[in-house]
Design a protein around this motif. Structure first.
Motif, PDB file in Angstrom:
ATOM      1  N   UNK A 143      -2.930  10.432  -2.118  1.00  0.00           N
ATOM      2  CA  UNK A 143      -3.273  11.421  -0.839  1.00  0.00           C
ATOM      3  C   UNK A 143      -2.558  11.992  -0.053  1.00  0.00           C
ATOM      4  N   UNK A 144      -0.909  11.297   0.167  1.00  0.00           N
ATOM      5  CA  UNK A 144      -0.361  12.573   1.102  1.00  0.00           C
ATOM      6  C   UNK A 144      -0.350  14.143   0.096  1.00  0.00           C
ATOM      7  N   UNK A 145       0.006  14.082  -1.394  1.00  0.00           N
ATOM      8  CA  UNK A 145       0.152  15.359  -1.708  1.00  0.00           C
ATOM      9  C   UNK A 145      -0.668  16.409  -1.549  1.00  0.00           C
ATOM     10  N   UNK A 157       0.731  -1.334  -0.201  1.00  0.00           N
ATOM     11  CA  UNK A 157       0.039  -0.056  -0.487  1.00  0.00           C
ATOM     12  C   UNK A 157       0.571   1.437  -0.048  1.00  0.00           C
ATOM     13  N   UNK A 158       2.114   1.235   0.899  1.00  0.00           N
ATOM     14  CA  UNK A 158       3.355   2.093   0.594  1.00  0.00           C
ATOM     15  C   UNK A 158       3.324   3.270  -0.429  1.00  0.00           C
ATOM     16  N   UNK A 159       3.484   2.525  -1.341  1.00  0.00           N
ATOM     17  CA  UNK A 159       3.907   3.347  -2.702  1.00  0.00           C
ATOM     18  C   UNK A 159       2.893   3.100  -3.941  1.00  0.00           C
ATOM     19  N   UNK A 160       1.583   2.408  -3.485  1.00  0.00           N
ATOM     20  CA  UNK A 160       0.526   2.437  -4.836  1.00  0.00           C
ATOM     21  C   UNK A 160      -0.040   4.065  -4.742  1.00  0.00           C
ATOM     22  N   UNK A 196      -4.718  11.334   4.890  1.00  0.00           N
ATOM     23  CA  UNK A 196      -4.005  10.446   5.283  1.00  0.00           C
ATOM     24  C   UNK A 196      -3.748   8.926   4.592  1.00  0.00           C
ATOM     25  N   UNK A 197      -2.349   8.723   4.220  1.00  0.00           N
ATOM     26  CA  UNK A 197      -2.719   7.692   3.758  1.00  0.00           C
ATOM     27  C   UNK A 197      -3.269   5.940   4.112  1.00  0.00           C
ATOM     28  N   UNK A 198      -3.670   5.429   3.389  1.00  0.00           N
ATOM     29  CA  UNK A 198      -4.175   4.463   3.278  1.00  0.00           C
ATOM     30  C   UNK A 198      -3.114   3.363   4.107  1.00  0.00           C
ATOM     31  N   UNK A 199      -2.338   3.380   4.572  1.00  0.00           N
ATOM     32  CA  UNK A 199      -1.072   2.657   4.181  1.00  0.00           C
ATOM     33  C   UNK A 199      -0.472   0.911   4.996  1.00  0.00           C
TER      34      UNK A 199
END
Length: 409
Positions: A218-220, A209-212, A224-227
């Protein structure tokens, strides 16, 4: 001749007196909300306070519904994860271990947000599809099934041989706490294997999920990222007698929320298909649900309808939204009061005080409104008024026998 019964369940409706804003101080959301239709049901019926599971015991919606459906949790409960996966439409077997899961946010080892985003209807299915079928590293005989449900939620099952649901989950239950490590609850090799596999799976899911691109975007955008996926309520299927066999009634449950659908399916209720406008969240079209109830009355003795948005507002600690959701339910149920051939049952499944943002132990207001029976002196659907009703305070396992006796008269 018996009558048909409609059970209106207001999830998380119970509350404690609010302290803010000042003009609301000392009153609960039910006392503040304008509810002419709920009050009319109370005025026409017999009222009381119900402990959905047991006096003084906070409970989840799953155990509460199971007990209100007439299945004591200590005998029939199979774990929240089973109900979530069944309700999502996932097919599982008794050898699988299922979980109720959240898309969440993790920074380092800290779960900063247990719910990455309640408005996740577009991203959730994509990320669930990404994870579905993942083989757990180091456990080549184990893989996972994943289905998106609603808001931030998804259903997950570990599939393969040699598993046990006698493990702890990974959800810390509150924000800004360390991610929990799954541990076996007994000394069996199966429990140890399952706990180890779940901890490995958690790392693998975060890696995926981290780099999807969804999380990069979402980070940009400052979101909150769904990581992370949190796993709780591990459970495996067990035999349960269906409601038609146990109580001799034909029943349907109107509920888009996966956990409620799963509990209903596990005990044999039918689940009519609902329009997409019935989302199970705070944006759900309650009038669509009531229309589905009216349609179902042509076929079923007992129709249960679940209103979820009240509980969501409570978990957010948003008393203004809770009042609004209660008033939305009140407006939607107006057509049901026009029926003089249906018994209306009205209650919550637990209290969810806004100040606590979580389920609590208080009993909840209950109404049994039979159009051919006499009423008590209560005229408003609130905690204080229903406590004065002739039914007194009673346990949730008395509700279904009351309903069944009326249907079979």
């Amino acid at each position: 001749m018996g009558m048909k019964v409609v059970y209106l369940l207001l999830d998380g409706v119970g509350d404690c007196p609010l302290q803010e804003p000042s003009e609301w101080k000392g009153r609960t959301p039910l006392e503040i909300a304008k509810t002419p239709n709920l009050d009319a049901i109370a005025a026409r019926g017999v009222c009381g306070m119900v402990d959905p599971v047991a006096p003084g015991k906070a409970c989840g919606s799953d155990t509460a519904h199971l007990n209100l459906f007439g299945y004591p949790p200590e005998q029939y409960y199979v774990g929240r994860g089973c109900y979530e996966t069944l309700g999502a439409g996932m097919r599982i077997t008794p050898q699988d271990v299922a979980f109720k899961s959240n898309f969440a946010t993790i920074e380092g080892t800290t779960v900063t947000k247990r719910r990455a985003d309640r408005s996740f209807e577009h991203e959730g299915p994509i990320l669930a599809g990404l994870l579905d079928g993942t083989v757990i590293p180091g456990f080549p005989d184990l893989s996972i099934k994943v289905m998106y449900t609603t808001e931030h939620r998804c259903a997950v099952a570990i599939v393969g041989p040699g598993l046990s649901d006698k493990i702890t989950g990974t959800d810390p239950l509150v924000d800004d706490r360390p991610l929990c490590v799954s541990e076996p609850l007994d000394s069996t090799a199966e429990a140890r294997k399952t706990a180890d596999a779940l901890n490995t799976l958690t790392k693998e899911v975060t890696r995926k999920l981290e780099t999807h691109p969804i999380n990069v975007e979402r980070r940009a955008r400052g979101k909150n990222p769904a990581n992370l996926v949190l796993f709780r309520g591990p459970g495996s299927l067990a035999p349960t007698p269906p409601v038609a066999e146990k109580y001799g009634i034909k029943g349907a449950v109107i509920a888009p929320t996966a956990i409620i659908r799963g509990v209903a399916e596990s005990v044999g209720f039918d689940l009519p298909k609902l329009p997409k406008e019935a989302t199970g969240g705070m944006d759900s079209d309650f009038k669509v649900k009531v229309a589905a109830v009216l349609d179902a009355l042509d076929e079923y003795d007992f129709v249960f309808v679940h209103f979820k948005g009240i509980d969501d507002a409570s978990h957010e600690g948003d008393s203004h939204e809770k009042v609004r959701q209660i008033e939305r339910v009140d407006a939607a149920i107006a057509p049901l009061l026009e029926r003089n051939d249906v018994v209306l049952v009205l209650s919550g499944d637990h209290s969810t005080p806004c100040i606590k943002k979580d389920h609590s132990f208080e009993s909840v207001p209950f109404v049994y409104c039979d159009p051919v029976a006499s009423a008590d002196a209560v005229t408003a659907y609130t905690e204080k008024e229903c406590a004065k009703g002739d039914m007194g305070r009673f346990p949730g396992d008395r509700v279904m026998p009351l309903i069944v006796s009326r249907i079979k008269q």
